[in-house]
Design an enzyme around this catalytic site. Structure first.
Site, PDB file in Angstrom:
ATOM      1  N   ASP A  57       0.884  -1.169   0.000  1.00  0.00           N
ATOM      2  CA  ASP A  57       0.000   0.000   0.000  1.00  0.00           C
ATOM      3  C   ASP A  57       0.919   1.215   0.000  1.00  0.00           C
ATOM      4  O   ASP A  57       1.591   1.488   1.003  1.00  0.00           O
ATOM      5  CB  ASP A  57      -0.884  -0.027   1.256  1.00  0.00           C
ATOM      6  CG  ASP A  57      -1.844   1.157   1.293  1.00  0.00           C
ATOM      7  OD1 ASP A  57      -1.613   2.158   0.579  1.00  0.00           O
ATOM      8  OD2 ASP A  57      -2.827   1.085   2.054  1.00  0.00           O
ATOM      9  N   ASN A  85       3.225   2.939 -10.518  1.00  0.00           N
ATOM     10  CA  ASN A  85       1.985   3.110 -11.287  1.00  0.00           C
ATOM     11  C   ASN A  85       0.772   3.422 -10.412  1.00  0.00           C
ATOM     12  O   ASN A  85      -0.182   4.061 -10.877  1.00  0.00           O
ATOM     13  CB  ASN A  85       1.749   1.807 -12.077  1.00  0.00           C
ATOM     14  CG  ASN A  85       0.334   1.684 -12.587  1.00  0.00           C
ATOM     15  OD1 ASN A  85      -0.016   2.274 -13.615  1.00  0.00           O
ATOM     16  ND2 ASN A  85      -0.519   0.943 -11.880  1.00  0.00           N
ATOM     17  N   SER A 131       0.768  11.981 -15.724  1.00  0.00           N
ATOM     18  CA  SER A 131      -0.335  12.228 -16.660  1.00  0.00           C
ATOM     19  C   SER A 131      -0.139  13.584 -17.307  1.00  0.00           C
ATOM     20  O   SER A 131       0.273  14.547 -16.639  1.00  0.00           O
ATOM     21  CB  SER A 131      -1.670  12.218 -15.920  1.00  0.00           C
ATOM     22  OG  SER A 131      -2.688  12.713 -16.771  1.00  0.00           O
ATOM     23  N   TYR A 183      -5.916  15.868  -8.661  1.00  0.00           N
ATOM     24  CA  TYR A 183      -5.241  14.892  -9.523  1.00  0.00           C
ATOM     25  C   TYR A 183      -4.182  15.587 -10.371  1.00  0.00           C
ATOM     26  O   TYR A 183      -3.019  15.166 -10.416  1.00  0.00           O
ATOM     27  CB  TYR A 183      -6.283  14.193 -10.408  1.00  0.00           C
ATOM     28  CG  TYR A 183      -5.700  13.139 -11.311  1.00  0.00           C
ATOM     29  CD1 TYR A 183      -5.355  11.891 -10.814  1.00  0.00           C
ATOM     30  CD2 TYR A 183      -5.493  13.397 -12.668  1.00  0.00           C
ATOM     31  CE1 TYR A 183      -4.819  10.921 -11.646  1.00  0.00           C
ATOM     32  CE2 TYR A 183      -4.958  12.427 -13.500  1.00  0.00           C
ATOM     33  CZ  TYR A 183      -4.627  11.188 -12.982  1.00  0.00           C
ATOM     34  OH  TYR A 183      -4.091  10.232 -13.807  1.00  0.00           O
ATOM     35  N   GLY A 184      -4.583  16.689 -11.045  1.00  0.00           N
ATOM     36  CA  GLY A 184      -3.638  17.417 -11.906  1.00  0.00           C
ATOM     37  C   GLY A 184      -2.443  17.922 -11.110  1.00  0.00           C
ATOM     38  O   GLY A 184      -1.287  17.793 -11.545  1.00  0.00           O
ATOM     39  N   VAL A 218      -6.929   6.194 -21.165  1.00  0.00           N
ATOM     40  CA  VAL A 218      -7.068   4.748 -21.327  1.00  0.00           C
ATOM     41  C   VAL A 218      -8.365   4.251 -20.688  1.00  0.00           C
ATOM     42  O   VAL A 218      -8.751   4.703 -19.607  1.00  0.00           O
ATOM     43  CB  VAL A 218      -5.859   4.043 -20.656  1.00  0.00           C
ATOM     44  CG1 VAL A 218      -5.958   2.537 -20.848  1.00  0.00           C
ATOM     45  CG2 VAL A 218      -4.554   4.568 -21.239  1.00  0.00           C
ATOM     46  N   ARG A 219      -8.983   3.279 -21.345  1.00  0.00           N
ATOM     47  CA  ARG A 219     -10.236   2.698 -20.833  1.00  0.00           C
ATOM     48  C   ARG A 219      -9.958   1.711 -19.683  1.00  0.00           C
ATOM     49  O   ARG A 219      -9.860   0.510 -19.884  1.00  0.00           O
ATOM     50  CB  ARG A 219     -10.985   1.982 -21.963  1.00  0.00           C
ATOM     51  CG  ARG A 219     -11.494   2.938 -23.034  1.00  0.00           C
ATOM     52  CD  ARG A 219     -12.395   2.256 -24.050  1.00  0.00           C
ATOM     53  NE  ARG A 219     -11.717   1.317 -24.924  1.00  0.00           N
ATOM     54  CZ  ARG A 219     -11.056   1.654 -26.025  1.00  0.00           C
ATOM     55  NH1 ARG A 219     -10.947   2.917 -26.403  1.00  0.00           N
ATOM     56  NH2 ARG A 219     -10.492   0.720 -26.773  1.00  0.00           N
ATOM     57  N   THR A 220      -9.768   2.284 -18.497  1.00  0.00           N
ATOM     58  CA  THR A 220      -9.652   1.489 -17.264  1.00  0.00           C
ATOM     59  C   THR A 220     -10.757   1.983 -16.340  1.00  0.00           C
ATOM     60  O   THR A 220     -11.522   2.881 -16.702  1.00  0.00           O
ATOM     61  CB  THR A 220      -8.298   1.749 -16.582  1.00  0.00           C
ATOM     62  OG1 THR A 220      -8.210   3.150 -16.305  1.00  0.00           O
ATOM     63  CG2 THR A 220      -7.124   1.306 -17.446  1.00  0.00           C
TER      64      THR A 220
END
Ligand SMILES: NC(=O)c1ccc[n+]([C@@H]2O[C@H](COP(=O)([O-])OP(=O)(O)OC[C@H]3O[C@@H](n4cnc5c(N)ncnc54)[C@H](OP(=O)(O)O)[C@@H]3O)[C@@H](O)[C@H]2O)c1
Length: 261
Positions: A57, A85, A131, A183-184, A218-220
């Protein structure tokens, strides 16, 4: 004596891009340590891929310490690749979201990298998953100026990340020049961190390589069903970070090409 295949470790790999990165590394001939915070889901994913599992974790310093001790014990020869990641993109924007996001996405990467640094073999790669959403021009001119990659220290960068969280919690992030995205902001921190680490490790005799990468949209679970890319293409963008020129000052790549941030 035949040399053992290189050894890679991937964080946040029970699903999504991390899991696919493990699969592609395995197919490239690496021995892979798949890590995940949930032991049951992580073990299941590792079993399906036929790779090793260790619990991690990234937001728990004791978990990072345990992982480092386990890798040292099980693999004294050391690591050739670390893909940091694990990440979150939470809904909403408030002090709690800012704290959890920065702690996982920025400090999680920092903890893992600093913990595993002594275990890296000569020529090893550190790939930090960032990102393109983390664009510096989201910051005020004054904050951008403080993000001077030639002079900023790692502890100053961490202090800036703490400051963002404190400013959101105090309801003054706009006046302080921060964007309304945890996030950014956390990913600006990750990309900056790759540059500072590359600079700080330039004299390390092991010739380590540090790069931040963007997988694209990405499609996650995180990217959602409308993402532009398959998980296979996103993961291969992450792994293209293994092949970028080591000595280039630019340390942020998508699909193996320098990307803006
Ligand atoms: N998808 C995109 O479009 C996109 C675009 C740019 C960048 N990225 C970045 O790519 C990386 C992977 O994203 P994804 O799309 O694969 O997301 P995802 O499907 O949501 O997977 C995220 C992974 O991170 C793990 N994780 C979260 N917090 C953790 C913690 N504290 N410790 C350990 N693992 C933790 C999750 O574990 P649980 O299953 O336990 O929650 C999960 O395995 C992230 O860093 C993300 O920011 C994604």
């Amino acid at each position: 004596m035949t040399a053992r295949p290189p050894l890679a470790l991937v964080t946040g790999a029970n699903r999504g891009l991390g899991r696919e990165v493990c699969r592609q590394l395995r197919d490239r001939g690496y021995r892979v340590i798949l890590t995940a915070r949930d032991a049951e889901r992580g073990r299941a994913a590792a079993h399906e891929l036929g790779v090793e599992f260790l619990q991690l974790d990234v937001s728990d310093p004791a978990s990072v310490d345990r992982l480092v001790a386990e890798v040292r014990r099980l693999h004294p020869e050391g690591l050739d690749v670390v893909v940091a990641n694990a990440g979150v993109a939470l809904n909403g924007f408030d002090g709690n979201v800012a704290a959890t996001t920065v702690d996982t996405n920025y400090f999680g990467v920092l903890r893992v990298v600093e913990g595993l640094l002594p275990l890296l073999r000569p020529g090893a790669h550190l790939v930090l998953v960032s990102s393109g959403v983390g664009q510096r021009d989201l910051l005020s001119a004054e904050l951008r100026a403080r993000l001077d990659l030639e002079t900023l220290t790692r502890s100053e960068l961490s202090a800036l990340m703490h400051q963002f969280v404190a400013d959101v919690q105090a309801g003054r992030h706009r006046e302080a020049g921060w964007p309304g995205t945890a996030y950014g902001t956390s990913k600006i921190g990750v990309t900056a961190l790759a540059h500072l680490l590359a600079r700080d490790l330039a004299d390390d005799p092991r010739r380590l390589d540090v790069v931040a990468v963007c997988p694209g949209w990405v499609r996650t679970e995180m990217g959602g069903p409308n993402g532009e890319r398959t998980v296979e293409i996103g993961a291969s963008s992450i792994l293209s970070g293994l092949d970028v020129p080591r000595d280039a000052p630019h340390r942020f790549y998508r699909d193996g090409a320098p990307a803006n941030w």
